[in-house]
Design a protein around this motif. Sequence first.
Motif, PDB file in Angstrom:
ATOM      1  N   UNK A   1       0.822  -1.367   0.018  1.00 56.99           N
ATOM      2  CA  UNK A   1       0.006  -0.025   0.019  1.00 56.99           C
ATOM      3  C   UNK A   1       0.826   1.195  -0.072  1.00 56.99           C
ATOM      4  N   UNK A   2       2.048   1.255   0.855  1.00 56.27           N
ATOM      5  CA  UNK A   2       2.785   2.274   0.730  1.00 56.27           C
ATOM      6  C   UNK A   2       3.315   2.593  -0.644  1.00 56.27           C
ATOM      7  N   UNK A   3       3.969   1.605  -1.214  1.00 50.12           N
ATOM      8  CA  UNK A   3       4.628   1.760  -2.729  1.00 50.12           C
ATOM      9  C   UNK A   3       3.311   2.089  -3.397  1.00 50.12           C
ATOM     10  N   UNK A   4       2.103   1.760  -3.573  1.00 55.57           N
ATOM     11  CA  UNK A   4       1.231   2.132  -4.299  1.00 55.57           C
ATOM     12  C   UNK A   4       0.924   3.391  -4.196  1.00 55.57           C
ATOM     13  N   UNK A   5       0.826   4.048  -3.027  1.00 54.07           N
ATOM     14  CA  UNK A   5       0.700   5.568  -2.756  1.00 54.07           C
ATOM     15  C   UNK A   5       1.896   6.280  -3.552  1.00 54.07           C
ATOM     16  N   UNK A   6       2.978   5.908  -3.285  1.00 51.57           N
ATOM     17  CA  UNK A   6       4.242   6.625  -3.924  1.00 51.57           C
ATOM     18  C   UNK A   6       3.830   6.592  -5.317  1.00 51.57           C
ATOM     19  N   UNK A   7       3.458   5.348  -5.956  1.00 46.19           N
ATOM     20  CA  UNK A   7       2.889   5.729  -7.601  1.00 46.19           C
ATOM     21  C   UNK A   7       2.115   6.755  -7.906  1.00 46.19           C
ATOM     22  N   UNK A   8       1.003   6.795  -6.966  1.00 42.40           N
ATOM     23  CA  UNK A   8       0.112   7.792  -7.301  1.00 42.40           C
ATOM     24  C   UNK A   8       0.701   9.314  -6.966  1.00 42.40           C
ATOM     25  N   UNK A   9       1.806   9.575  -6.113  1.00 41.24           N
ATOM     26  CA  UNK A   9       2.393  10.698  -5.891  1.00 41.24           C
ATOM     27  C   UNK A   9       3.170  10.996  -6.897  1.00 41.24           C
ATOM     28  N   UNK A  10       3.982  10.073  -7.693  1.00 38.92           N
ATOM     29  CA  UNK A  10       4.501  10.384  -9.006  1.00 38.92           C
ATOM     30  C   UNK A  10       3.722  10.669 -10.066  1.00 38.92           C
ATOM     31  N   UNK A  11       2.478  10.083 -10.229  1.00 42.96           N
ATOM     32  CA  UNK A  11       1.504  10.586 -11.300  1.00 42.96           C
ATOM     33  C   UNK A  11       0.874  12.090 -10.867  1.00 42.96           C
ATOM     34  N   UNK A  12       0.813  12.424  -9.307  1.00 40.33           N
ATOM     35  CA  UNK A  12       0.291  13.739  -9.099  1.00 40.33           C
ATOM     36  C   UNK A  12       1.555  14.536  -9.388  1.00 40.33           C
ATOM     37  N   UNK A  13       2.635  14.275  -9.384  1.00 37.19           N
ATOM     38  CA  UNK A  13       3.769  15.404  -9.619  1.00 37.19           C
ATOM     39  C   UNK A  13       3.499  15.859 -11.037  1.00 37.19           C
ATOM     40  N   UNK A  14       3.444  14.928 -12.055  1.00 36.29           N
ATOM     41  CA  UNK A  14       2.959  15.366 -13.550  1.00 36.29           C
ATOM     42  C   UNK A  14       1.889  16.353 -13.477  1.00 36.29           C
ATOM     43  N   UNK A  15       0.850  15.850 -12.804  1.00 34.78           N
ATOM     44  CA  UNK A  15      -0.295  16.580 -12.828  1.00 34.78           C
ATOM     45  C   UNK A  15       0.001  18.216 -12.394  1.00 34.78           C
ATOM     46  N   UNK A  16       0.712  18.480 -11.155  1.00 34.86           N
ATOM     47  CA  UNK A  16       0.964  19.484 -10.550  1.00 34.86           C
ATOM     48  C   UNK A  16       1.514  20.627 -11.547  1.00 34.86           C
ATOM     49  N   UNK A  17       2.286  20.097 -12.597  1.00 35.23           N
ATOM     50  CA  UNK A  17       2.951  20.839 -13.647  1.00 35.23           C
ATOM     51  C   UNK A  17       2.259  21.087 -14.889  1.00 35.23           C
ATOM     52  N   UNK A  18       0.857  20.418 -14.967  1.00 37.59           N
ATOM     53  CA  UNK A  18       0.229  20.630 -15.999  1.00 37.59           C
ATOM     54  C   UNK A  18       0.371  19.880 -17.198  1.00 37.59           C
ATOM     55  N   UNK A  19       1.056  18.382 -17.022  1.00 35.86           N
ATOM     56  CA  UNK A  19       1.611  17.867 -18.068  1.00 35.86           C
ATOM     57  C   UNK A  19       0.500  16.545 -18.165  1.00 35.86           C
ATOM     58  N   UNK A  20       0.010  16.158 -19.343  1.00 31.78           N
ATOM     59  CA  UNK A  20      -0.794  14.987 -19.355  1.00 31.78           C
ATOM     60  C   UNK A  20       0.108  13.733 -19.975  1.00 31.78           C
ATOM     61  N   UNK A  21      -0.127  12.545 -19.898  1.00 38.66           N
ATOM     62  CA  UNK A  21       0.580  11.464 -20.297  1.00 38.66           C
ATOM     63  C   UNK A  21      -0.357  10.333 -20.551  1.00 38.66           C
ATOM     64  N   UNK A  22      -0.026   9.253 -21.398  1.00 38.53           N
ATOM     65  CA  UNK A  22      -0.854   8.201 -21.757  1.00 38.53           C
ATOM     66  C   UNK A  22      -0.356   6.945 -21.253  1.00 38.53           C
ATOM     67  N   UNK A  23       0.878   6.848 -20.947  1.00 38.79           N
ATOM     68  CA  UNK A  23       1.280   5.515 -20.236  1.00 38.79           C
ATOM     69  C   UNK A  23       2.542   6.128 -19.249  1.00 38.79           C
TER      70      UNK A  23
END
Length: 443
Positions: A263-285
């Motif tokens: 669960x901790x690792x899964x949360x860290x994966x979400x944070x990585x995705x959130x970092x891109x979102x905070x910079x206004x960048x979209x991605x496909x994979x």
Amino acid sequence: MANEVLSISTAGVEATPPPLRGRVVRSRWLYSVLTFLTVFGPGLIVMEADNDAGAVSTYVQAGAEYGTRLLWILLLLLPVTYFIQEMVVRLGIATGKGHAAMIYQRFGRCWGVFSLVDLQLVNFLTLVTEFAAISLALSHLNVAPKIGVPVAAVVLVVMVLSGSYRRWERVTVLLCLLDFAWVAIALRVRPRFGEIVHNTIVPGIPRGGLSESLIFLVIAIVGTTIAPWQLFFQQSCIADKRLRFSDVKWARLDTFLGAVFTIVVAGCMMLAGNAVRMHGISFFDPAQMANDLQIFSGEFVRRAILLLMINAAALGTTAISLSSAWAYGEVKGWPHSLEMPIRKAPGFYLTYVVGVGLAAAIVLIPGAPLQLIILGVQVLAGIMLPSAIIFLQLLLNDKEILGKQFVNQPWNNWVNWTIIIVLFILSLILAAQVAAPKLFPAA
């Protein structure tokens, strides 16, 4: 006579049995630690292997679309994952048999075939997603997939052909522990810790309400955090490792620590995705996300994410393929143990090799919609999960199998039936979403 040394004379040569080597452990604490380390393995592997390629894609997409607003779902899934797999621990130790064998034994051939076909279908499609992720990551590391994917398949096959469960387990545990790197990545992208704590503890619906995208992602998260193959894998793993009744508490601890780590690792994966979102960048994979993160987090983060994608896929592939091979071997009555050499368990190893080989081959087909397959399989697993848990629940209430010591207690049943009902509701919502797309507003 009592003081004489026992000797055996063979062809005129006197042979004395070698003395037993070992050390007496007098410390109770040290004895407990050593016992735990002996039992340790199946719980961590079954949990962390579920953070596979599909999980990476699902969690980073959840972070990219909704930031940290879905972290509370992971916290809710922590006890759910533990309670389900704890039942598997008790059933595996009490029976010494795999999950597929027990379903056939207690519910008959019809239900046994149904559960086995479900398992093999979801497993094979999931294997395709694992190699899809390997292909995506390799292409971004400038390694041709047509070379890298077959090499990865060969390495994953060699991992299980040594005829030693312990050797396979050590390698796989090491791969699990490599996922600590996700914590380093999460810290590197500088998350807002106050926001993380709040959104983990306080449930909330992201802005936009119950949209089609949100419902799809929630079901995908459930499907990737709790998968049907986990039930079959851990029980067969425990049987192959020959854990005993005295090992139950340590197997439970192994499973709990594995659930927390996952669960901790899964949360860290979400944070990585959130970092891109905070910079206004979209991605496909996730591979594209890794390239995007490089702009403001450096080359280390990019390469780490790509390598962790490959590691996640490798973990998922070996665990899922083994769950299929163990289940099929149990049903067919074949020898099915990693402790056996190939010549003594040819059907077991062949099932593993064929699954890995075919999945790798499909991924190399030009134009295959890899990312769509990756996310779609998680939803399929979420739909099929309730039936798998119902079999487990019924088995855990069978006193003839477990006796009074290990059978479910009333509180176990309340918790488990609640989980089953929630999973059924999620499955019905998904079915309604597919049948009537306009039922929920678009994101």
